[in-house]
Design a protein around this motif. Structure first.
Motif, short mmCIF file in Angstrom:
data_model
loop_
_atom_site.label_atom_id
_atom_site.label_comp_id
_atom_site.label_asym_id
_atom_site.label_seq_id
_atom_site.Cartn_x
_atom_site.Cartn_y
_atom_site.Cartn_z
N GLU A 97 0.82 -1.22 0.00
CA GLU A 97 0.00 0.00 0.00
C GLU A 97 0.85 1.26 0.00
OE1 GLU A 97 -3.56 0.13 2.73
OE2 GLU A 97 -2.52 -1.67 3.35
N ALA A 98 2.00 1.22 0.66
CA ALA A 98 2.91 2.37 0.61
C ALA A 98 3.37 2.57 -0.83
CB ALA A 98 4.09 2.16 1.54
N ASN A 99 3.67 1.46 -1.52
CA ASN A 99 4.08 1.56 -2.93
C ASN A 99 2.94 2.02 -3.82
OD1 ASN A 99 6.76 0.93 -2.56
ND2 ASN A 99 6.49 -1.28 -2.93
N GLU A 100 1.72 1.59 -3.52
CA GLU A 100 0.56 2.08 -4.29
C GLU A 100 0.50 3.60 -4.21
OE1 GLU A 100 -2.09 0.76 -6.08
OE2 GLU A 100 -1.39 -1.31 -5.97
N ALA A 101 0.72 4.14 -3.01
CA ALA A 101 0.70 5.60 -2.85
C ALA A 101 1.78 6.23 -3.73
CB ALA A 101 0.90 5.97 -1.39
N ALA A 102 2.98 5.62 -3.72
CA ALA A 102 4.09 6.16 -4.52
C ALA A 102 3.77 6.11 -6.02
CB ALA A 102 5.37 5.37 -4.21
N ILE A 103 3.17 5.01 -6.45
CA ILE A 103 2.83 4.85 -7.87
C ILE A 103 1.76 5.87 -8.27
CG2 ILE A 103 1.71 3.28 -9.53
CD1 ILE A 103 3.18 0.97 -7.90
N LYS A 104 0.77 6.06 -7.41
CA LYS A 104 -0.26 7.07 -7.71
C LYS A 104 0.36 8.46 -7.77
CE LYS A 104 -4.48 6.88 -5.98
NZ LYS A 104 -5.61 6.68 -5.01
N MET A 105 1.30 8.74 -6.87
CA MET A 105 1.98 10.05 -6.89
C MET A 105 2.72 10.24 -8.21
SD MET A 105 3.38 10.16 -2.99
CE MET A 105 4.62 11.35 -3.32
N ALA A 106 3.44 9.19 -8.65
CA ALA A 106 4.20 9.30 -9.91
C ALA A 106 3.26 9.55 -11.08
CB ALA A 106 5.02 8.03 -10.13
N ARG A 107 2.14 8.85 -11.09
CA ARG A 107 1.19 9.04 -12.20
C ARG A 107 0.61 10.45 -12.17
NH1 ARG A 107 -2.13 3.62 -13.81
NH2 ARG A 107 -0.33 2.52 -14.67
N LYS A 108 0.22 10.91 -10.99
CA LYS A 108 -0.37 12.26 -10.92
C LYS A 108 0.68 13.32 -11.27
CE LYS A 108 -3.50 15.25 -8.49
NZ LYS A 108 -3.10 16.19 -7.43
N TYR A 109 1.91 13.07 -10.88
CA TYR A 109 3.01 13.97 -11.25
C TYR A 109 3.08 14.10 -12.77
CZ TYR A 109 7.93 15.42 -11.73
OH TYR A 109 9.10 16.05 -12.07
N GLY A 110 2.93 12.97 -13.47
CA GLY A 110 2.90 12.99 -14.92
C GLY A 110 1.73 13.80 -15.45
N HIS A 111 0.54 13.51 -14.94
CA HIS A 111 -0.64 14.24 -15.43
C HIS A 111 -0.50 15.74 -15.20
CE1 HIS A 111 -3.21 10.86 -16.66
NE2 HIS A 111 -2.56 10.19 -15.72
N GLN A 112 0.10 16.13 -14.07
CA GLN A 112 0.32 17.56 -13.80
C GLN A 112 1.22 18.19 -14.87
OE1 GLN A 112 2.07 17.47 -9.88
NE2 GLN A 112 0.12 17.72 -8.83
N LYS A 113 2.13 17.36 -15.42
CA LYS A 113 3.06 17.87 -16.45
C LYS A 113 2.48 17.70 -17.86
CE LYS A 113 6.98 15.54 -15.47
NZ LYS A 113 8.44 15.29 -15.58
N GLY A 114 1.22 17.25 -17.94
CA GLY A 114 0.61 17.05 -19.26
C GLY A 114 0.92 15.71 -19.88
N ILE A 115 1.48 14.78 -19.08
CA ILE A 115 1.75 13.43 -19.58
C ILE A 115 0.60 12.54 -19.15
CG2 ILE A 115 3.33 11.45 -19.45
CD1 ILE A 115 5.59 13.47 -18.85
N HIS A 116 -0.28 12.20 -20.08
CA HIS A 116 -1.48 11.47 -19.69
C HIS A 116 -1.35 9.96 -19.87
CE1 HIS A 116 -3.25 15.21 -18.68
NE2 HIS A 116 -2.98 15.70 -19.89
N ASP A 117 -0.16 9.51 -20.31
CA ASP A 117 0.13 8.08 -20.40
C ASP A 117 1.44 7.81 -19.66
OD1 ASP A 117 -0.79 5.67 -21.21
OD2 ASP A 117 -0.67 6.10 -23.38
N PRO A 118 1.51 8.14 -18.36
CA PRO A 118 2.80 8.12 -17.67
C PRO A 118 3.39 6.73 -17.54
CG PRO A 118 1.02 8.50 -16.09
CD PRO A 118 0.41 8.54 -17.46
N VAL A 119 4.72 6.68 -17.63
CA VAL A 119 5.46 5.42 -17.55
C VAL A 119 6.43 5.49 -16.37
CG1 VAL A 119 7.28 4.07 -18.68
CG2 VAL A 119 5.27 4.80 -19.99
N ILE A 120 6.42 4.42 -15.57
CA ILE A 120 7.36 4.28 -14.46
C ILE A 120 8.36 3.19 -14.84
CG2 ILE A 120 7.60 3.66 -12.01
CD1 ILE A 120 4.67 4.61 -11.64
#
Ligand code: PLP
Length: 388
Positions: A97-120
């Motif tokens: 669950e801690a990693n889920e939070a991190a993954i969601k943060m990374a995806r939202k970070y992408g969306h904030q930058k206009g990246i709507h298909d973010p890749v980790i």
């Protein structure tokens, strides 16, 4: 039919009590615990500071909800940010669950930058958990088998290969983050070195990616510093931890810094139990004990001691390959598979684990004594000798 769902291959033993580095089974037999419940009970079993913290908190207030202020959660967040150099914390109930939070943060970070298909970008042999997102991030076909379709948005590169990581990150403008473990606990104890970790940090700085470190197993003193990255002179953007944080009380944490600390806003993420008073009381006791009793330092010292003694004992053995890991996260790599060794160890009165088929994994309590370490070495020595 068994009433417990058949999700674990269990050894035929049940424990009823524990104290320090020792546990007792239903027959009254004692075992030296060189596994600490998989890096969970870093302070040893029934540590009085944790027992007292839980008892007092249980008599006062166990749970209210994150709809309200939680003073113990604030106390633990302050302790963790102090000890880590990070800015803030989201609390969960487990590592995945801690990693889920991190993954969601990374995806939202992408969306904030206009990246709507973010890749980790994730690593070969990584282990990040068993939820759908974290098992997708995990680099182990056995963990994933039968659970497709996996999530999109993850790309895998070889661990410890900065050139490939750099090329892959630069080739894909949708890349938002790199996620890795400093020591791959489930992946055979492969250990990242300073050059590689610092290289990943620089790459993330250059390309504006989040560097996410999974310190679920390496954190909380295990590798010789509170978090492993503290040995290398940089800070990640996001670090997750769990296992050793509660000494057995379920809790996980996702720590963030700088721009990453402001990604999640009210309504973006949550957990009913996450950071409740009981779990946080245990966490506060653990962090304070690790710091006050200098258990990270002891882990570094005893890790060196154990590695040297294991090498001395097994170095010339034909089955011995190498010793990996940092601090009290130790892998004894053999030249052949040794799955039978866990059961054989139990017979000898020691708890340990085999990972990646041929790696004996040792994760003893951080406050283990030299006498107990000597006992681990002699029992592991006998076990390996009996294999041949
Ligand atoms: C154990 C572990 C996890 C998963 O934690 P759970 O609490 O089992 O969900 C994730 N990453 C690493 C590195 C781990 O060791």
């Amino acid at each position: 039919m068994q009433s417990i769902m058949n999700t674990y291959g269990r050894l035929p033993v049940t424990f009823t009590a524990g104290s320090g580095s020792w546990v007792t089974d239903t027959e009254g037999r004692q075992y030296l615990d060189a596994l600490s419940g998989i890096a969970v009970c870093g302070l040893g079993h029934a540590h009085p500071a944790v027992t007292q913290a839980i008892q007092e908190q249980a008599g006062q207030l166990i749970h209210t909800s994150n709809l309200y202020g939680i003073s113990r959660q604030k106390e633990l967040a302050d302790a963790l940010t102090n000890v880590s150099g990070m800015d803030n914390v989201f609390f969960s109930n487990s590592g995945a669950e801690a990693n889920e939070a991190a993954i969601k943060m990374a995806r939202k970070y992408g969306h904030q930058k206009g990246i709507h298909d973010p890749v980790i970008i994730v690593m070969t042999k990584a282990f990040h958990g068993r939820t759908m997102a974290t098992l997708t991030a995990t680099g182990n076909a056995k963990v994933q088998e039968g659970f497709g379709p996996l999530l999109s948005g993850f790309v895998r590169v070889p661990f410890m290969d900065l050139a490939t990581l750099t090329a892959v990150a630069k080739a894909n403008p949708n890349t938002v983050a790199v996620m890795l473990e400093p020591v791959q606990g489930e992946g055979g104890l492969a250990t990242a070195d300073a050059d590689y970790l610092q290289g990943v940090r620089s790459l993330c700085d250059d390309l504006n990616l989040l560097m996410i470190l999974d310190e679920i197993q390496t954190g909380n003193g295990r590798t010789g510093s509170y978090f492993c990255y503290q040995q290398f002179g940089f800070l990640p953007d996001v670090v997750t931890t769990a296992k050793g944080l509660g000494n057995g009380v379920p809790i996980g944490a996702c720590l963030a810094r700088g721009k990453a600390a402001e990604i999640l806003q009210p309504g973006n993420h949550g957990s009913t139990y996450g950071g409740n008073p009981l779990a946080c009381a245990a966490g506060v006791a653990v962090v304070n004990t690790i710091v006050n009793e200098k258990l990270s330092e002891n882990a570094a010292r005893m890790g060196d001691y154990l590695r040297a003694a294991l090498r001395e004992r097994l170095g010339q053995h034909p089955l011995f390959s190498e010793i990996r890991g940092r601090g009290l996260m130790i892998g004894v790599v053999l030249k052949q598979e040794c799955p039978q060794l866990m059961a054989a160890a139990l017979e000898k009165g020691i708890l340990l684990n085999v990972t990646s088929g041929n790696v004996i994994r040792l994760l003893p309590p951080l406050n283990i004594s030299e006498g107990e370490a000597d006992k681990i070495v002699s029992l592991v020595g006998e076990l390996v000798e009996a294999l041949a």
